[in-house]
Motif scaffolding. Structure first.
Motif, mmCIF file in Angstrom:
data_model
loop_
_atom_site.group_PDB
_atom_site.id
_atom_site.type_symbol
_atom_site.label_atom_id
_atom_site.label_comp_id
_atom_site.label_asym_id
_atom_site.label_seq_id
_atom_site.Cartn_x
_atom_site.Cartn_y
_atom_site.Cartn_z
ATOM 1 N N TYR A 269 0.840 -1.208 0.000
ATOM 2 C CA TYR A 269 0.000 0.000 0.000
ATOM 3 C C TYR A 269 0.871 1.251 0.000
ATOM 4 N N ILE A 270 1.926 1.244 0.842
ATOM 5 C CA ILE A 270 2.791 2.427 0.924
ATOM 6 C C ILE A 270 3.479 2.669 -0.421
ATOM 7 N N PRO B 223 -0.440 2.915 -3.403
ATOM 8 C CA PRO B 223 -1.706 2.846 -2.656
ATOM 9 C C PRO B 223 -2.822 2.195 -3.479
ATOM 10 N N LEU C 42 -5.941 1.436 -2.056
ATOM 11 C CA LEU C 42 -7.268 1.801 -1.559
ATOM 12 C C LEU C 42 -7.472 3.287 -1.842
ATOM 13 N N HIS C 43 -8.645 3.605 -2.346
ATOM 14 C CA HIS C 43 -8.892 5.011 -2.645
ATOM 15 C C HIS C 43 -10.265 5.403 -2.125
ATOM 16 N N PRO C 44 -10.378 6.629 -1.595
ATOM 17 C CA PRO C 44 -11.687 7.053 -1.097
ATOM 18 C C PRO C 44 -12.673 7.203 -2.246
ATOM 19 N N SER D 283 -15.162 9.326 -2.290
ATOM 20 C CA SER D 283 -15.410 10.739 -2.551
ATOM 21 C C SER D 283 -14.504 11.568 -1.657
ATOM 22 N N GLY D 284 -14.467 12.861 -1.938
ATOM 23 C CA GLY D 284 -13.607 13.747 -1.166
ATOM 24 C C GLY D 284 -14.065 13.883 0.265
ATOM 25 N N SER E 127 -10.720 9.550 6.441
ATOM 26 C CA SER E 127 -9.918 8.368 6.744
ATOM 27 C C SER E 127 -8.507 8.802 7.104
ATOM 28 N N TYR E 128 -7.709 7.844 7.518
ATOM 29 C CA TYR E 128 -6.304 8.116 7.834
ATOM 30 C C TYR E 128 -5.525 6.921 7.298
ATOM 31 N N THR E 129 -5.898 6.519 6.060
ATOM 32 C CA THR E 129 -5.434 5.244 5.526
ATOM 33 C C THR E 129 -3.911 5.134 5.501
ATOM 34 N N MET E 130 -3.260 6.095 4.863
ATOM 35 C CA MET E 130 -1.805 6.017 4.752
ATOM 36 C C MET E 130 -1.162 6.084 6.144
ATOM 37 N N GLY E 131 -1.714 6.900 6.989
ATOM 38 C CA GLY E 131 -1.196 7.002 8.353
ATOM 39 C C GLY E 131 -1.236 5.653 9.061
ATOM 40 N N ARG F 176 1.200 3.019 7.463
ATOM 41 C CA ARG F 176 2.594 3.244 7.855
ATOM 42 C C ARG F 176 2.803 2.867 9.314
#
Lengths: 220, 361
Positions: A33-34, A37, A39-41, A43-44, A48-52, A55
């Motif tokens: 993922y890092i 990526p 996974l994508h939202p 909509s705007g 989320s804090y996906t990347m956070g 990691r």
């Protein structure tokens, strides 16, 4: 045939094996993922804090993995003869002989499985390569972590690589070696199943319980 | 340029009509760039007393991009200030004299102000075949650099090319190009890499010298820490989108229109150290990432080779075509292993009986 129930894999060996198994899966998923990526939202407005999180989990798993490697290295000196560091290097004549036998067996040139109480000499070398790949992933991982968060601890564990290699080269090989580890895992599982069937010594079960059923014709 | 040498910097600024207020704003900008808490007063005091240092600007294998950057300050007051702080006595692109006269003004500075003038070097220096690939006035770049930088108070290598060779030194480096640090040893040198370098950082370096009498602290690669000590990624205004996993995936998509993170478009902000997000460009108007384009890592070592492809996260796989990614190769390796394993299993099932299996029958 008479078989003797023998304790081969001590608890630290099995423990590090399975924690590493879980850590590598977690490291692979979060690492992919890092790197790219997946996974994508929708909509705007998605909060989320996906990347956070990815990691965070990657770093936690990395530290667990590091501790397991440290424990296994310690056990290579403190453990029984099957866990000893010598099994990973084909030092003895017997090991080199076994290496040839095993290779012939895998290439269908021989009908005699590489009977071994612990690791075969072939497996020993394979694990040595795996260990080198693990070390690379640790060093390169901490080098990349050093870019993100400079600290003396990270410098010691791999940050020094930055003075030898370009950061993008480090990132590239950190990424690519993941796949080599996967290729190893595929071979590892296949050969384990194969030898379990060929030698009928409870090899698959031994990584859970530690016992193998050996005949006495093992080379070691 | 030449005549304004009389008096102090502040004097000449006042003569040019720069107000006290604009002067103090400039001092504050310099203090902020140099990360000096309450340093504006000290800088103002120093500039009120300091005389302009003579400065010569040498161009070798370059595109004059740093010169463009230097002249491209949009606010006329700042242009005046910059040109007043730096008394540029020789600059091939913007000076009035030409030919022998121009070379004479360089010689005059080197001879008459030995050890007192500053040199800015722009562009790389070719070493191959005796340095014939770049000559100015019949003189090889390497000879000029040795002579001019050797007699200078300090040398400022501006831009990627003067730092580590830049694009002329990119693989395969046909002219044997190097940066100043590899061309001449034993000189007082500070590097301002970037393609181009930011004029604010150049001015701040000189202002630091005028204020404290020394060049700013540098990192292990000879770059001043005030400008190259922080990572672009850490100061980026799109950073929150990175942590949230909101990425631009195609130019012009929803994320791009809404200012999401350019990570997936190959932004090299996470591996590049420079103060772009803070000082920005063209008088703080914008900077590449704010304008919607990822960082290409132009302040990183040998960036043409190491940071490309600019629109990909990872370098290309050596020996494969440019479109092959590490993922393609890695999946290929894993798939080939799986295929080999499957084939082995089939052969085994069909014809290979082991000792153990035969014994049982």
């Amino acid at each position: 045939m008479e078989r003797k129930r023998t304790y081969i894999w001590e608890f630290p060996v099995r423990f590090t094996h399975w924690i590493n198994f879980l850590a590598i899966i977690l490291l692979s998923v979060t690492g992919l993922y890092i790197g790219s990526p997946f996974l994508h939202p929708r909509s705007g407005a998605d909060y989320s804090y996906t990347m956070g999180w990815m990691r965070f989990l990657h770093y936690i798993a990395a530290y667990v993995f590091l501790m397991m490697i440290a424990l296994r290295v310690y056990w290579a000196f403190a453990g029984n003869r099957y866990a000893n560091w010598r099994v990973f290097f084909p030092f003895t004549r017997q090991q080199r002989h076994d290496l040839g036998d095993a290779t012939r067996f895998y290439l269908f040139a021989s009908k005699k499985p590489p009977y071994a109480a612990g690791h075969t000499a072939c497996a020993g070398i394979a694990y040595l390569f795996l260990f080198v790949m693990f070390l690379w992933e640790i060093f390169s991982g901490f080098a990349l972590y050093q870019v993100n968060d400079p600290a003396f601890f990270h410098l010691i564990l791999g940050g020094w690589l930055l003075s030898l290699m370009n950061v993008q080269t480090i990132r590239f090989w950190h990424h690519l070696v993941l796949y080599f580890i996967w290729a190893f895992a595929i071979l590892h599982v296949y050969i384990a199943v194969y030898l379990d069937q060929a030698e009928k010594n409870g090899l698959l079960g031994s990584i859970f319980g530690g016992y193998k059923f050996i005949t006495g014709r093992e080379w070691e | 340029m030449g005549k304004a040498n009389e008096g102090t910097i502040y004097d000449s600024l006042r003569k040019r009509g720069v107000s006290r207020r604009d002067f103090m704003k400039f001092c504050s900008l310099m203090a902020a760039t140099l990360a000096l808490p309450s340093g504006a007063g000290r800088i103002a005091e120093a500039l009120e007393k300091a005389k302009k240092p003579s400065l010569v600007w040498l161009e070798f294998q370059d595109c004059a991009g740093n010169t463009e950057s230097f002249l491209r300050a949009s606010d006329p007051t700042v242009v005046q200030i910059v040109l007043d702080i730096l008394s540029v006595d020789y600059h091939e692109t913007i000076m009035a004299p030409a030919g022998k006269q121009a070379e004479k003004s360089l010689d005059d500075v080197v001879k008459n102000q030995k050890g007192k003038y500053l040199v800015v070097v722009e562009g790389s220096i070719p070493l191959k075949d005796g340095g014939v690939y770049c000559t100015v006035g019949g003189k090889a770049a390497i000879d000029t650099v040795k002579e001019v930088c050797g007699g200078a108070l300090a040398t400022i290598a501006i831009g990627a090319c003067a730092w580590d060779g830049g694009i002329p030194a990119a693989n395969p480096n046909p002219t044997g190009a190097v940066g100043v640090k590899d061309a001449v040893k034993g000189i007082t040198l500070i590097n301002l890499p970037g393609c181009p370098a930011n004029v604010v950082n150049l001015t701040a370096t000189v202002v630091h010298y005028l204020t404290f009498g020394s060049l700013p602290l540098t990192d292990s690669m000879g770059r001043p820490l005030f400008a190259y000590g922080t990572r672009i990624h850490d100061g980026c205004e799109r950073r929150a989108h990175y942590d949230a996993g909101r990425f631009v995936r195609q130019w012009g998509d929803y994320g791009h229109q809404n200012g999401w993170c350019l990570y997936e478009m190959g932004c090299k902000g996470p591996e590049t150290y420079k103060n772009c997000p803070a000082v920005r460009w063209n008088q703080g108007t914008s900077w590449p990432v704010e304008a919607g384009h990822g960082c290409i890592g132009c302040a990183a070592p040998r960036f043409w080779d190491t940071m490309s492809p600019f629109y990909r996260r990872l370098p290309k796989v050596p020996g494969f075509g440019v479109e092959t990614t590490a993922d393609d190769v890695g999946i290929g390796v894993a798939a080939a292993t799986a295929a080999a394993v499957a084939a082995h299993g089939i052969i085994r099932a069909v014809k290979h009986k082991t000792e153990e299996e035969r014994e049982e029958k």
